[in-house]
Design an enzyme around this catalytic site. Structure first.
Site, PDB file in Angstrom:
ATOM      1  N   HIS A  55       0.839  -1.184   0.000  1.00 52.30           N
ATOM      2  CA  HIS A  55       0.000   0.000   0.000  1.00 52.30           C
ATOM      3  C   HIS A  55       0.885   1.249   0.000  1.00 52.30           C
ATOM      4  CE1 HIS A  55      -3.871  -2.102   1.653  1.00 52.30           C
ATOM      5  NE2 HIS A  55      -3.352  -2.699   0.597  1.00 52.30           N
ATOM      6  N   GLU A  57       1.408   3.819   1.922  1.00 51.01           N
ATOM      7  CA  GLU A  57       2.203   4.173   3.099  1.00 51.01           C
ATOM      8  C   GLU A  57       3.423   3.263   3.230  1.00 51.01           C
ATOM      9  OE1 GLU A  57      -2.224   4.507   4.337  1.00 51.01           O
ATOM     10  OE2 GLU A  57      -1.002   3.516   2.811  1.00 51.01           O
ATOM     11  N   SER A 166     -30.691   5.952 -31.725  1.00 51.51           N
ATOM     12  CA  SER A 166     -29.524   5.082 -31.632  1.00 51.51           C
ATOM     13  C   SER A 166     -29.422   4.115 -32.804  1.00 51.51           C
ATOM     14  CB  SER A 166     -29.559   4.287 -30.317  1.00 51.51           C
ATOM     15  OG  SER A 166     -30.723   3.469 -30.265  1.00 51.51           O
ATOM     16  N   SER A 173     -27.167   0.350 -37.014  1.00 48.53           N
ATOM     17  CA  SER A 173     -26.591   1.434 -36.209  1.00 48.53           C
ATOM     18  C   SER A 173     -25.101   1.637 -36.467  1.00 48.53           C
ATOM     19  CB  SER A 173     -26.800   1.151 -34.719  1.00 48.53           C
ATOM     20  OG  SER A 173     -26.174  -0.062 -34.349  1.00 48.53           O
ATOM     21  N   PRO A 275     -31.465   0.093 -25.751  1.00 45.91           N
ATOM     22  CA  PRO A 275     -32.408   0.947 -25.023  1.00 45.91           C
ATOM     23  C   PRO A 275     -33.112   0.269 -23.860  1.00 45.91           C
ATOM     24  CG  PRO A 275     -32.635   1.258 -27.384  1.00 45.91           C
ATOM     25  CD  PRO A 275     -31.710   0.094 -27.196  1.00 45.91           C
TER      26      PRO A 275
END
Length: 344
Positions: A55, A57, A166, A173, A275
């Site tokens: 980590h 530290e 869309s 599409s 959708p």
């Protein structure tokens, strides 16, 4: 004498910058740490690189000899953890190192990992929390949302024409947006732990849901493919050739699926369904970021990007806050956040 909290603004912002060097994927947050001497000079810096690595530290402390760590101030972007997982608790490492003061921005909301500040105080370490807390919250917002809500942070994406369509009337599409916008989508996929579509999209489009580069090559980071719905994915579907194992939920229970994905370690979910799926996430209030690709074209017809959201009157509309608008070729990408349903 304890310095005012504003004295730690600069090193805290440096801690945020260091945190950003670590991966944003997986269970663990991005964390940065700056160790200061009594004269406010920087003794060492560190950051967390991902699950199983030291980590922030501990990474910073490891850059110094044991005799150099006593009396230092640790400035950390997130409250030091008090949890033993793949690594030991940072609170204990700071105490053993003889750090005299710990300054952090955001309290750790984790059920298992929180409590570091209190443990440090019990050991006689001076603790100051909440320094630049708003900036700290924003820096790791997806992880905080996921940890606090026990579900992945959800980014909902769609591409549409200026009139909100869309697809054309026949369902085609490809492509509404240009190449720059489509490549941006691949980059955003790679920045999420998992990607979700519904069975309708799988059966209609046979998507691969991979993250690819400009030349079509697979990017290093690939989202886990997830299919929402009860129908089985066909054996010959492109999804079955995804570099990561396919998750077939066998369910339409969005909340239940999100809970299961959280337990699997998914903290960022990219929803790219049609959708029906998109509208369900919006209707349930489960979208944290909206990623909208808007193309300067008109299509008309019935194929709207969203379906019924349960909005009966204008007073019930779901308002969003736009956080970023970026041109991509002729297209625009809009990032927005949910506010709340307004009242009449």
């Amino acid at each position: 004498m304890t310095p005012p909290s504003s004295a730690y603004d600069a090193p805290m912002r440096r801690a945020f910058e260091l945190a950003g060097r670590g991966t944003s994927l997986g269970r663990n947050p991005q964390v940065g740490c700056v160790l200061l001497r009594s004269d406010s000079s920087v003794a060492a810096e560190g950051w967390h690189r991902g699950s199983g690595t030291p980590h922030a530290e501990v990474d910073a402390l490891a850059r110094l000899r044991p005799d150099e760590t006593r009396g230092l101030t640790a400035v950390v972007s997130l409250e030091p953890c008090d949890h033993t997982g793949l690594t030991g608790p940072c609170s204990e490492a700071l105490i053993e190192a003889g750090v005299s003061r710990v300054v952090y921005a955001v309290a750790d909301p984790g059920e298992a990992s929180s409590g570091g500040a209190e443990r440090l105080r019990r050991a006689g370490v001076e603790v100051l929390g909440g320094v630049l807390a708003e900036e700290g919250e924003e820096a790791i917002r997806p992880w905080l949302v996921a940890t606090r809500s026990r579900r992945p942070f959800v980014t909902l994406k769609w591409a549409s024409s200026l009139d909100g369509r869309s697809a054309a009337a026949d369902g085609s599409s490809q492509w509404i947006t240009g190449t720059a916008a489509r490549q941006h989508v691949h980059e955003r996929r790679a920045a999420h732990d998992a990607i979700l579509v519904g069975t309708g999209t799988v059966l209609a489009d046979d998507p691969s849901l991979t993250a690819r580069g400009d030349a079509g090559e697979l990017l290093h980071e690939q989202p886990l493919p997830v299919v929402l719905g009860r129908r089985r994915v066909p054996e010959g579907a492109a999804l079955r050739r995804h570099p990561r194992p396919l998750v077939e939920t066998g369910s339409r229970d969005v909340a239940g699926v999100l809970s299961d994905l959280f337990d699997r370690g998914v903290r960022r979910l990219f929803v790219e369904g049609g959708p029906t799926v998109a509208s369900e996430f919006v209707r349930l209030g489960l979208v944290d970021d909206y990623l909208l690709y808007l193309a300067p074209t008109l299509i008309g017809g019935p194929r709207a990007a969203l379906g019924d959201l349960g909005v009966e009157t204008i007073g019930e509309q779901i308002r969003l806050t736009t956080t970023r608008i970026t041109p991509l070729g002729d297209d625009l990408v809009i990032v927005a956040r949910a506010q709340h349903r307004s009242t009449p």
